[in-house]
Design an enzyme around this catalytic site. Structure first.
Site, PDB file in Angstrom:
ATOM      1  N   ASP B  13       0.859  -1.179   0.000  1.00 22.24           N
ATOM      2  CA  ASP B  13       0.000   0.000   0.000  1.00 22.24           C
ATOM      3  C   ASP B  13       0.896   1.230   0.000  1.00 22.24           C
ATOM      4  O   ASP B  13       1.835   1.324   0.800  1.00 22.24           O
ATOM      5  CB  ASP B  13      -0.882   0.038   1.256  1.00 22.24           C
ATOM      6  N   ASP B 132     -13.972  -6.449  -4.792  1.00 24.84           N
ATOM      7  CA  ASP B 132     -14.056  -6.596  -3.337  1.00 24.84           C
ATOM      8  C   ASP B 132     -15.417  -7.214  -3.031  1.00 24.84           C
ATOM      9  O   ASP B 132     -16.450  -6.588  -3.265  1.00 24.84           O
ATOM     10  CB  ASP B 132     -13.950  -5.229  -2.653  1.00 24.84           C
TER      11      ASP B 132
END
Lengths: 219, 256
Positions: B13, B132
């Site tokens: 990230d 997701d």
């Protein structure tokens, strides 16, 4: 004096990786270019590309590069990568049939319907994406210090099927055995991406930078 | 029959150009440097890398382009960039900077034609659709697509969506279970297998890895083509090499 390399830029794909990998691999001056004179002046040429062959041929013609590519194919160390390999064949079945440059007799075929649709681990996925083994079937200066069945990175849905076995420099298994490298005279072409294949890919590029473009074809 | 290796993909990230969520296996000073971390994973044998840009402000997203350029200049394995990919120009910028693939999530839900347009322009091989999913029914199991980090339901069935995105021209699916993400309890194997069997394209399993056996289960039971993990590698519990040796011992083909 470092060698000069022209990476032919005809709008098909990520050329930055190719030029960065070449610079990393050895002492060279790389130009990513669509300029005829710069390509013709370079010591050696890389013909990369991803995407569709029809677009590739259309872009080559639109940029007036087809004759330049043909000239280089006949005269200097030449490395075709992925679509830049497929474009060398006569014909691709993509888009209901697309002619290629036709410097190597044979066809470009889609995996769909030609590889098993089911198996212990389920059907094989298309694109063929990831690391697979490259089995050398011929000695060649570009294979120097590269182990038999070494891992290289692939991403493609079509594969080449040359008419004659003499041009085949390596094969790879994905539901079937396909040609993953071609070699003749001053030309070497690979279905995998050496620029994305870590140290083995860099070694192959380093070998290309040193290659004088000759090959006697013996094992 | 197929020599294709299953892939292990560490995920990083990135916030305003720095790796966040603590990578601890490198020096503290270097722990936020994307190039240092990418090089370290490359050295461990990572098959690809995924960078997720979690930068909140659009103005600072440009930073990600420089991150990709820097990493692509030194690490010669495939790079995928996700987060904030909203239009063809974003795709072009990232590919031009040296990314091999972009992961599209919210923008695909807002306008599914974006995926077909991107695939037509740049090739299916560089378009990853990130999904997701969250379980919404147990028997029979059903999963729906969520956005905004799993907070906002869309009402879209995950399997339908995966099929639709594959047909639209996605070259690969990055599938994250929002129920498992961050739990370290392992992948949602039923979800992974259902999606992998629903689409003809490769599926990367993500969300929940806390142990090496989870990676093997994602491939053997979930039928994933690749497995993505973050914390088990970042904290130095295991190297990518450890993971590969474990998979190889479980009979899975890996690049060693």
């Amino acid at each position: 004096m470092s060698t000069s390399v022209a990476v032919i830029d005809y709008g098909m794909g990520n050329l930055r990786s190719v030029s960065k990998a070449l610079e990393h691999a050895g002492n060279c001056r790389v130009a990513v270019t669509a300029e005829r004179d710069r390509i013709l002046a370079a010591d050696r040429v890389v013909f990369p590309g991803v995407g569709a062959l029809r677009d590739c041929m259309a872009e080559l013609r639109r940029r007036d590069l087809e004759e330049v590519v043909r000239h280089c194919l006949a005269h200097k160390p030449f490395l075709g990568i992925c679509l830049g390999m497929q474009a060398l064949l006569d014909f691709s079945e993509e888009n209901q049939g697309t002619p290629g440059l036709g410097v190597m007799a044979g066809r470009v075929l889609h995996f769909d319907g030609r590889i098993p649709s089911a198996g212990a681990q389920g059907p094989l996925k298309i694109p063929h994406m990831g690391w697979n083994r490259v089995h050398r079937v011929r000695a060649h200066p570009l294979w120097a210090d590269i182990p038999q069945d070494g891992w290289f990175y692939f991403v493609h849905s079509y594969y080449v099927q040359p008419e004659h076995a003499e041009g085949v420099a390596a094969t790879t298994e994905y539901g079937l055995r396909f040609t993953s490298a071609l070699a003749w005279d001053n030309v070497f072409a690979v279905q995998f991406h050496p620029e994305k294949s870590q140290h083995l890919g860099l070694r192959l590029l380093a070998n290309f930078l040193r290659w004088d473009g000759t090959w006697n074809g013996t094992v | 029959m197929s020599g294709l290796a299953k892939r292990i993909i560490p995920c990083l990230d990135v916030d305003r150009g720095r790796v966040v969520k603590g990578v601890r296996f490198v020096d503290l000073v270097e722990a936020g440097d994307p190039v240092v971390i990418a090089r370290a994973y490359d050295g461990q044998g990572a098959d690809e890398l995924v960078f997720l840009d979690i930068t909140a402000s659009a103005e600072e997203r440009e930073t990600m382009v420089h991150v990709v350029e820097a990493v692509a200049g030194e690490v010669f394995i495939p790079l995928t960039v996700g987060g904030g990919i909203r239009n063809l120009d974003d795709v072009r910028r990232m590919l031009h900077a040296g990314a091999d693939k972009v992961a599209i999530n919210t923008a695909a839900i807002q306008r599914p034609a974006f995926v077909s347009e991107a695939a037509a322009r740049f090739g299916v091989q560089c378009i990853v659709v990130a999904i997701d999913a969250k379980q919404v029914a147990a028997d029979p199991p059903r999963w729906e697509i969520y956005t905004h980090g799993g907070r906002r339901p869309t009402g879209i069935d995950a399997l339908d969506w995966a099929r639709r995105m594959a047909a639209a021209g996605a070259g690969e699916i990055l599938l994250t279970s929002m129920d498992r993400d961050g739990t370290r309890e392992g992948f949602d194997l039923a979800l992974t297998r259902a999606v992998s069997e629903a689409v003809p394209i490769p599926v990367i399993a993500s969300g929940g890895v806390g142990a090496l056996e989870h990676l093997a289960a994602g491939i053997l039971e979930g039928r994933a083509d690749a497995v993505l993990a973050a914390s088990i590698f970042h904290y130095g519990e295991y190297t990518v090499g450890d993971a590969k040796r474990y998979l190889a011992a479980s009979g899975i083909e890996v690049r060693l």
